[in-house]
Design an enzyme around this catalytic site. Structure first.
Site, PDB file in Angstrom:
ATOM      1  N   THR A   1       0.780  -1.318  -0.015  1.00  0.00           N
ATOM      2  CA  THR A   1       0.009  -0.015  -0.125  1.00  0.00           C
ATOM      3  C   THR A   1       0.987   1.193   0.014  1.00  0.00           C
ATOM      4  OG1 THR A   1      -1.529  -1.123   1.511  1.00  0.00           O
ATOM      5  CG2 THR A   1      -1.862   1.082   1.114  1.00  0.00           C
TER       6      THR A   1
ATOM      7  N   ARG B   1       7.882  -2.491   2.683  1.00  0.00           N
ATOM      8  CA  ARG B   1       7.829  -2.745   4.179  1.00  0.00           C
ATOM      9  C   ARG B   1       8.606  -4.160   4.641  1.00  0.00           C
ATOM     10  NH1 ARG B   1       3.174   0.892   6.579  1.00  0.00           N
ATOM     11  NH2 ARG B   1       3.501   2.630   5.353  1.00  0.00           N
TER      12      ARG B   1
ATOM     13  N   SER C   1       6.450   3.659   8.488  1.00  0.00           N
ATOM     14  CA  SER C   1       5.244   4.596   9.033  1.00  0.00           C
ATOM     15  C   SER C   1       4.736   4.234  10.581  1.00  0.00           C
ATOM     16  CB  SER C   1       3.918   4.289   8.076  1.00  0.00           C
ATOM     17  OG  SER C   1       2.801   5.239   8.391  1.00  0.00           O
ATOM     18  N   HIS C   2       3.696   3.577  10.758  1.00  0.00           N
ATOM     19  CA  HIS C   2       3.203   3.404  12.010  1.00  0.00           C
ATOM     20  C   HIS C   2       3.843   2.103  12.413  1.00  0.00           C
ATOM     21  CE1 HIS C   2       0.483   1.825   9.106  1.00  0.00           C
ATOM     22  NE2 HIS C   2       0.072   0.988   9.599  1.00  0.00           N
TER      23      HIS C   2
ATOM     24  N   LYS D   1      10.199   3.866   0.195  1.00  0.00           N
ATOM     25  CA  LYS D   1       9.226   4.435  -0.773  1.00  0.00           C
ATOM     26  C   LYS D   1       9.984   5.381  -1.594  1.00  0.00           C
ATOM     27  CE  LYS D   1       5.744   7.223   0.930  1.00  0.00           C
ATOM     28  NZ  LYS D   1       4.242   7.772   1.338  1.00  0.00           N
TER      29      LYS D   1
ATOM     30  N   ASP E   1       1.951   9.592  13.794  1.00  0.00           N
ATOM     31  CA  ASP E   1       2.817   8.564  13.751  1.00  0.00           C
ATOM     32  C   ASP E   1       4.003   8.581  13.516  1.00  0.00           C
ATOM     33  OD1 ASP E   1       2.480   9.279  11.039  1.00  0.00           O
ATOM     34  OD2 ASP E   1       2.323   7.117  10.430  1.00  0.00           O
TER      35      ASP E   1
ATOM     36  N   ASP F   1       6.248   8.462  10.750  1.00  0.00           N
ATOM     37  CA  ASP F   1       6.676   9.333   9.669  1.00  0.00           C
ATOM     38  C   ASP F   1       5.791  10.673   9.906  1.00  0.00           C
ATOM     39  OD1 ASP F   1       4.489   7.928   8.934  1.00  0.00           O
ATOM     40  OD2 ASP F   1       5.242   8.123   7.054  1.00  0.00           O
TER      41      ASP F   1
ATOM     42  N   ASP G   1       2.750  11.611   9.231  1.00  0.00           N
ATOM     43  CA  ASP G   1       2.028  11.759   8.088  1.00  0.00           C
ATOM     44  C   ASP G   1       0.199  11.488   8.614  1.00  0.00           C
ATOM     45  OD1 ASP G   1       1.935   8.868   8.052  1.00  0.00           O
ATOM     46  OD2 ASP G   1       2.102   8.872   5.770  1.00  0.00           O
ATOM     47  N   ARG G   2       0.356  10.533   9.681  1.00  0.00           N
ATOM     48  CA  ARG G   2      -1.154  10.318  10.415  1.00  0.00           C
ATOM     49  C   ARG G   2      -1.364  11.338  11.721  1.00  0.00           C
ATOM     50  NH1 ARG G   2      -2.419   3.862  10.573  1.00  0.00           N
ATOM     51  NH2 ARG G   2      -1.904   3.583   8.388  1.00  0.00           N
TER      52      ARG G   2
ATOM     53  N   THR H   1      -7.878   2.138  -1.221  1.00  0.00           N
ATOM     54  CA  THR H   1      -7.195   2.635   0.198  1.00  0.00           C
ATOM     55  C   THR H   1      -5.737   2.907  -0.282  1.00  0.00           C
ATOM     56  OG1 THR H   1      -8.271   1.229   1.465  1.00  0.00           O
ATOM     57  CG2 THR H   1      -6.245   1.527   2.163  1.00  0.00           C
TER      58      THR H   1
ATOM     59  N   GLU I   1      -8.478   9.322   5.058  1.00  0.00           N
ATOM     60  CA  GLU I   1      -8.744   7.980   5.048  1.00  0.00           C
ATOM     61  C   GLU I   1      -9.212   7.755   6.356  1.00  0.00           C
ATOM     62  OE1 GLU I   1      -6.349   5.263   2.530  1.00  0.00           O
ATOM     63  OE2 GLU I   1      -5.001   6.568   3.121  1.00  0.00           O
ATOM     64  N   GLU I   2      -9.892   6.711   6.896  1.00  0.00           N
ATOM     65  CA  GLU I   2     -10.318   6.538   8.078  1.00  0.00           C
ATOM     66  C   GLU I   2      -9.202   5.958   8.917  1.00  0.00           C
ATOM     67  OE1 GLU I   2      -9.817   2.919   8.808  1.00  0.00           O
ATOM     68  OE2 GLU I   2      -8.867   2.939   6.724  1.00  0.00           O
ATOM     69  N   SER I   3      -7.963   5.468   8.329  1.00  0.00           N
ATOM     70  CA  SER I   3      -6.655   5.314   8.862  1.00  0.00           C
ATOM     71  C   SER I   3      -6.181   6.355   9.459  1.00  0.00           C
ATOM     72  CB  SER I   3      -5.938   4.447   8.092  1.00  0.00           C
ATOM     73  OG  SER I   3      -5.760   4.890   6.965  1.00  0.00           O
TER      74      SER I   3
ATOM     75  N   LYS J   1      -0.466  12.512   3.133  1.00  0.00           N
ATOM     76  CA  LYS J   1      -1.311  12.899   4.170  1.00  0.00           C
ATOM     77  C   LYS J   1      -0.406  13.545   5.015  1.00  0.00           C
ATOM     78  CE  LYS J   1      -1.255   8.260   6.146  1.00  0.00           C
ATOM     79  NZ  LYS J   1      -1.571   7.124   5.045  1.00  0.00           N
TER      80      LYS J   1
ATOM     81  N   ARG K   1      -8.712  -6.727   7.788  1.00  0.00           N
ATOM     82  CA  ARG K   1      -9.601  -5.359   8.135  1.00  0.00           C
ATOM     83  C   ARG K   1     -10.948  -5.289   7.693  1.00  0.00           C
ATOM     84  NH1 ARG K   1      -4.912  -2.866   9.723  1.00  0.00           N
ATOM     85  NH2 ARG K   1      -3.389  -2.090   8.217  1.00  0.00           N
TER      86      ARG K   1
HETATM   87  C1  G1P Z   1      -2.965   1.241   5.917  1.00  0.00           C
HETATM   88  C2  G1P Z   1      -4.231   1.880   5.901  1.00  0.00           C
HETATM   89  C3  G1P Z   1      -4.003   2.892   4.796  1.00  0.00           C
HETATM   90  C4  G1P Z   1      -2.941   3.554   4.667  1.00  0.00           C
HETATM   91  C5  G1P Z   1      -1.555   3.088   4.610  1.00  0.00           C
HETATM   92  C6  G1P Z   1      -0.469   3.948   4.837  1.00  0.00           C
HETATM   93  O1  G1P Z   1      -2.687   0.365   4.873  1.00  0.00           O
HETATM   94  O2  G1P Z   1      -5.341   1.184   5.983  1.00  0.00           O
HETATM   95  O3  G1P Z   1      -5.375   3.729   4.724  1.00  0.00           O
HETATM   96  O4  G1P Z   1      -3.057   4.567   3.301  1.00  0.00           O
HETATM   97  O5  G1P Z   1      -1.917   2.209   5.867  1.00  0.00           O
HETATM   98  O6  G1P Z   1      -0.683   4.618   6.112  1.00  0.00           O
HETATM   99  P1  G1P Z   1      -2.900  -1.304   4.620  1.00  0.00           P
HETATM  100  O7  G1P Z   1      -2.471  -1.835   5.808  1.00  0.00           O
HETATM  101  O8  G1P Z   1      -4.956  -1.345   5.152  1.00  0.00           O
HETATM  102  O9  G1P Z   1      -3.082  -1.745   3.370  1.00  0.00           O
HETATM  103 ZN    ZN Z   2       2.726   7.103   8.415  1.00  0.00          ZN
END
Ligand code: G1P
Ligand code: ZN
Length: 543
Positions: free
Chosen positions: A18, A22, A113-114, A126, A277, A279, A281-282, A344, A363-365, A376, A496
């Protein structure tokens, strides 16, 4: 200093997910693992003579090693110049901002990221293109294809540069400039928000607690909130980026940011809480004893954007990822602007933003952003909220409650089932997919199903098609259950399950979300038999 060509053999698992590639740090530490991926990327990109590259990461373990390695390979590729953040640090939105400000041809973000960090944690890489946003799928797929053919790595025997000292360096024929990670980003924020109004808010005693989760957001939040906007010292906590995020999970949601939630529910709670988070961005924004769903947060920003100087002229349109709640759709409708539904992942917003079709997206995340960059942006969202509070004189909670009153409440939750054996998760999705054609018109677990499909997206700008982006089951009253497998995990598969139900009745807006969503939770179980097929009694994380 000479350029070197080293023989290598391909790895077969370098397909970006996504958001980039990673893997566990230990995977990246295999011989030439990082080099192979970077070489595959450089082989796919056009010649770099005369071009600038931006490079930085979230400071997690392996960041520094990766920066020095990539600098040598960038020199061999022929880049004229690399802009690298001091200490190897650049948040993801800052990379995007710097690419755009410096008119660079692209950038490399080093982050998972997170995901947790440290020697036993995750690492990631990335590539972002010249618009500042994540490379589209045609690029990431080409990189993956190339990674499987790789026979050589091009690098140099140049020494490491002094990454902690601002200034200019040379790596072979290439110039490297170590830049202040915050300056360009801060300038952009000043151009968007009413800093005077936010300063007055803090001067009037407004209390914010910003938890940077020992991640890269710390230096940015300190510089802007405490340094420029006059928030008292100590407003930003866990502000120093650590290689292992202090052992914490740098994911801003109520589960992982439990300390922040505890502060916001205490007797002497501050007026607003926020977290970002790994990096940066969240973002999670929390009111005083009031948790906000990220989908509602996006809708509130859209509804009041005109209160913010950078968006005073109004929004061209908005976009949300498919599983994100329809709260922003309702706001868009009332504003008379288009709302786009994308798969997504932030990369799907890039074309819409570039074409001027949307100004705000989310996004919901816990991801929210706008056309100011192509990622983001966590701190941006927090500044947006502060600007709204300052300009409206209303509390965070009031702004959300007004949204519910105007449009009804989109009750929302996401259930994550983590570390499922991959074969079991794949089988579950296959079964669900096979059942889809028969579902519309039937009633399952008391729910009348109107539509059931596997979400496919045709990009309205370039016509590219992305299939299999999540199974959605939509009921006759508009409620939804969405199933998809994560594309960012590094251990087995993560299922999910996204649940949404619209509640127009204001007397029921305070019902606890899991209770209100119970019929949909039962439907999800009946359709997917998650417990039977995974052996998991309950989700690992509920947000
Ligand atoms: C997750 C989140 C998605 C976000 C991505 C990167 O991806 O659900 O909205 O863009 O992290 O931060 P997923 O693990 O669901 O593929
Ligand atoms: Zn992030």
């Amino acid at each position: 200093m000479t350029l070197l060509t080293l023989p290598t053999t391909p790895y077969n698992d370098q397909r970006p997910g996504t958001s980039g590639l990673r893997k566990k740090v230990t995977v990246f530490q295999q011989k030439h693992y990082l080099e192979n991926f970077v070489q595959a990327l450089f082989d796919v990109l056009p010649a770099a003579q005369g071009l600038t590259l931006v490079l930085g990461g979230d400071g997690r373990y392996y960041n520094r090693v990766a920066v020095q390695t990539i600098l040598r390979m960038a020199a061999a590729k022929g880049y004229a110049r690399v802009l690298v953040g001091q200490g190897g640090i650049l948040s993801t939105p800052a990379v995007s901002a710097v690419i755009r400000a410096a008119q660079a041809s692209g950038g490399i973000v080093l982050s998972a990221s997170h995901n947790p960090g440290g020697p036993d944690g995750d690492f990631g890489i990335k590539y972002n293109i010249g618009n500042g946003g994540p490379a589209p799928e045609k690029v990431t797929e080409a990189v993956f294809a190339r990674s499987q053919q790789l026979a050589e790595i091009h690098t140099s025997d140049s020494a490491d540069i002094a990454l902690d000292q601002l200034g200019d360096y040379r790596v072979d024929g290439m110039q490297v400039t170590v830049i202040d990670p915050v300056a360009i980003y801060a300038e952009l924020m000043r151009s968007l928000f009413d800093f005077e109004a936010i300063r007055a808010l803090f001067a009037g005693g407004f209390r914010l607690r910003f938890d940077a989760m020992h991640a890269v957001g710390g230096p940015y939040a300190k510089a802007l909130l405490e340094g420029e906007l006059g928030a008292p010292a100590g407003t930003v906590v866990n502000a120093v980026p650590l290689e292992d995020f202090g052992g914490l999970h740098p994911d801003p949601n109520p589960v992982n940011a439990e300390d922040l939630i505890a502060h916001l529910f205490a007797d002497d709670a501050p007026d607003m809480g926020a977290a970002s988070d790994g990096d940066a961005d969240r973002n999670m924004v929390v009111g005083r004893r009031f948790v906000i769903s990220p989908s509602d947060s996006l809708a509130v920003l859209a509804a009041h954007a005109k209160l913010v100087p950078g968006y005073r002229q109004g929004l061209a349109g908005v976009a949300r990822s498919m599983p994100t709640s329809t709260a922003v759709d309702r706001v868009a409708k009332s504003l008379g602007i288009p709302c786009f539904e994308t798969p997504t992942g932030w990369k799907f917003f890039g074309n819409l933003l570039d074409a001027g079709k949307v100004t705000l997206c989310g996004e919901e995340s816990y991801g929210t952003g706008s056309d100011h960059v192509r990622e983001k942006d966590g701190l941006w969202a927090v500044l947006f909220w502060l600007n709204l509070v300052a300009a409206s004189g209303k509390s965070v909670e009031t702004l959300v409650r007004e949204l519910w009153t105007a449009h009804g409440r989109c009750v929302y939750s996401r259930h994550d089932f983590e570390a499922i054996p991959t074969d079991k998760a794949d089988a579950l999705m296959l079964r669900l997919r096979a059942a889809l054609p028969k579902l519309p018109g039937t009633t399952v677990a008391g729910c009348a199903i109107a539509l059931a499909d596997d979400f496919a997206y045709t990009d309205p700008v370039d016509g590219s098609v992305s299939q299999k982006q999540g199974i959605r089951v939509i009921l006759t009253d508009g409620s939804r259950v969405v199933f998809r497998l994560s594309g960012t995990g590094t251990e087995g598969a993560t299922l999910r399950v996204y649940l949404e139900r619209h509640e127009p009745d204001a007397t029921r807006h305070d019902r606890e979300a899991q209770t209100a969503l119970q019929p949909l939770i039962a439907l999800a179980e009946a359709l997917a038999q998650i417990r039977a097929s995974t052996g998991m009694e309950r989700p690992s994380v509920t947000t």
